[in-house]
Design a protein around this motif. Structure first.
Motif: not given
Length: 100
Positions: A36-43
């Motif tokens: 979830a953290e990776v998705m939030h930062s990437h998006l």
């Protein structure tokens, strides 16, 4: 399905009888939180997309400003431009849902 139910389901599927050591529920939770953290930062990066094989593609799109209406009064309301998350399901997911 909530997060706890997802963790329980993943735990059951990952830890089927095998020669491999068991994966704990807390390890699965850490992986889900990190994802979830990776998705939030990437998006949050401009124009970024993120594909999850077999699930679909997440993206952040620009939405232009527009005029809306207050549903209670009918008065026009200016809605500012913003970025919104979008999701496109993969063919595999669409086929699985259609066959259910």
């Amino acid at each position: 399905m909530n997060k706890k139910e997802l963790i329980d389901e993943l735990h059951m599927r990952i830890n089927r009888p095998s020669d491999q050591p068991a994966v704990t529920k807390s390890a699965i939770e850490r992986v889900l939180d990190a994802q979830a953290e990776v998705m939030h930062s990437h998006l949050s990066a401009r124009g970024a997309e993120m594909a999850l094989p077999g699930i679909g593609k997440f993206a952040a799109k620009h939405r232009d400003p527009r005029t809306g209406r207050n549903p209670q009064t009918g008065a026009p309301v200016e809605i500012p431009a913003r970025r919104v998350p979008t999701f496109s399901a993969s063919k595999m997911l669409k086929d699985a849902v259609a066959g259910a």
